[in-house]
Design an enzyme around this catalytic site. Structure first.
Site, PDB file in Angstrom:
ATOM      1  N   ASP A  78       1.076  -0.913  49.151  1.00 57.14           N
ATOM      2  CA  ASP A  78       2.147  -1.003  48.153  1.00 57.14           C
ATOM      3  C   ASP A  78       2.060  -2.289  47.335  1.00 57.14           C
ATOM      4  O   ASP A  78       3.047  -3.002  47.158  1.00 57.14           O
ATOM      5  CB  ASP A  78       3.512  -0.899  48.845  1.00 57.14           C
ATOM      6  N   GLU A 116      -3.475   1.345  47.024  1.00 58.86           N
ATOM      7  CA  GLU A 116      -2.534   0.576  46.188  1.00 58.86           C
ATOM      8  C   GLU A 116      -2.786  -0.921  46.288  1.00 58.86           C
ATOM      9  O   GLU A 116      -1.866  -1.728  46.393  1.00 58.86           O
ATOM     10  CB  GLU A 116      -1.069   0.928  46.519  1.00 58.86           C
ATOM     11  N   ASP A 135      -3.993   7.569  51.871  1.00 61.58           N
ATOM     12  CA  ASP A 135      -2.663   8.088  51.533  1.00 61.58           C
ATOM     13  C   ASP A 135      -2.881   9.369  50.743  1.00 61.58           C
ATOM     14  O   ASP A 135      -3.156   9.337  49.550  1.00 61.58           O
ATOM     15  CB  ASP A 135      -1.896   7.054  50.705  1.00 61.58           C
TER      16      ASP A 135
END
Length: 320
Positions: A75, A105, A216
């Site tokens: 993230d 990310e 992910d």
């Protein structure tokens, strides 16, 4: 990216809006805000660090015959407490010392931070440079990088792609892959196309190569059922579907983002295609756990996703 989509679709995908969160063996002993969590900044300062071999409770010989891996959407797009969360990420990597790290990310400040601290121990491979991207770390003392490539997803609208690395591990050929599939429920079609491409690339590898994908995926079970996993297996399912590491996206427990409707998903997944050639050692799933469950001193978690820490045993192929 995922938190934006979660806000848009949570009212459609939500579980019970006011559930009692389940306590598992992994989270039962977590005491938020007390002590020094594994991801605290005390364990990853601003100077280079060396990843020590083995773990406290694992004999050196047993550790030598295992492969360890972390897959984590970190993230990096969340600007809140980025320096502290980047230090937390490095602390987790130093405490677990995995052979392979698959990250999604990522942003440039994160990779620069990690390289300053982990470059002596790991080879870094990036799947991009601009915006946010995927990446891979390979432990230098255990794996030799032979080649790597980035594979484009032709129809992605979110800068998504596939990173592939060919390596040697204990003299055997391995292929590691990572990706961040298209986000949001409305993009199921593109997400399934990306899964098909990954399955095809895994199946096309020679029989003497062990292939391991992690990332992910943003996948829902119904989407996987439509595509199928030809020649591959879901590592979590192979381990008996342990409940304590089912949900890697859990807004009941993870408070990094404020979601009106709470939801749990198994977005982050590992897929294994074993080598089929005679005499080639087999990679067998041994254990799986979630990491990143402790809050940092800043009051936030390292990411809005939990990370996956998985170990595999290397066993000789049995002739049928």
């Amino acid at each position: 990216m995922d938190q934006v989509c979660a806000k848009e679709e949570s009212s459609m995908d939500q579980t019970d809006p006011n559930p009692e969160p389940k306590t598992t063996s992994t989270t039962a002993n977590r005491k938020q805000g007390e002590g020094t969590p594994p991801g605290s900044s005390d364990e990853a300062g601003d100077s280079p660090a060396v990843c020590s071999e083995g773990t406290e409770n694992t004999p050196e010989e047993e550790e030598h015959n295992k492969l360890s891996l972390i897959s984590w959407n970190v993230d990096g797009l969340d600007e809140e407490e980025q320096p502290e969360r980047a230090r937390g990420l490095c602390s987790y990597l130093l405490s677990h010392c995995p052979d392979v790290v698959l990250l999604q990310e990522l942003i440039q400040p994160y990779t620069r931070f990690m390289q300053k601290r982990l470059a002596d121990s790991y080879t870094f491979i990036e799947g991009g440079k601009e915006g946010y991207f995927i990446g891979m770390l390979l432990k230098k003392s255990r794996l030799t990088l032979l080649d790597s490539e980035t594979v484009a997803y032709p129809a992605t609208r979110m800068m998504r792609n596939l990173l592939v690395a060919q390596v040697l591990f204990k003299g055997q050929k391995f292929c590691f892959m990572t990706s961040h599939f298209e986000s949001c429920k409305a993009n199921a079609g593109e997400r399934m196309r990306q899964l098909r491409l990954v399955m095809r690339r895994m199946a096309e590898m020679p029989d003497d190569v062990t292939v391991l994908f992690g990332g992910d995926t943003n996948l829902r079970d119904a989407e996987v059922a439509k595509v199928g996993l030809p020649d591959s297996c879901d590592v979590w399912e192979q381990l008996g579907e342990p409940e304590h590491c089912r949900y890697t996206w859990d807004t009941h427990a993870n408070t990094n983002n404020d979601h009106r409707y709470k939801s749990r998903f198994r977005f982050d997944r590992l897929y294994l295609r074993r080598a089929a050639a005679e005499g080639v050692p087999q990679l067998e799933p041994a254990s799986m756990a979630l990491i990143g469950l402790e809050k940092l001193r800043c009051g936030r978690y390292t990411s809005d996703h939990w990370g996956i820490y998985c170990t595999f045993s290397v066993e000789m192929h049995k002739t049928k």
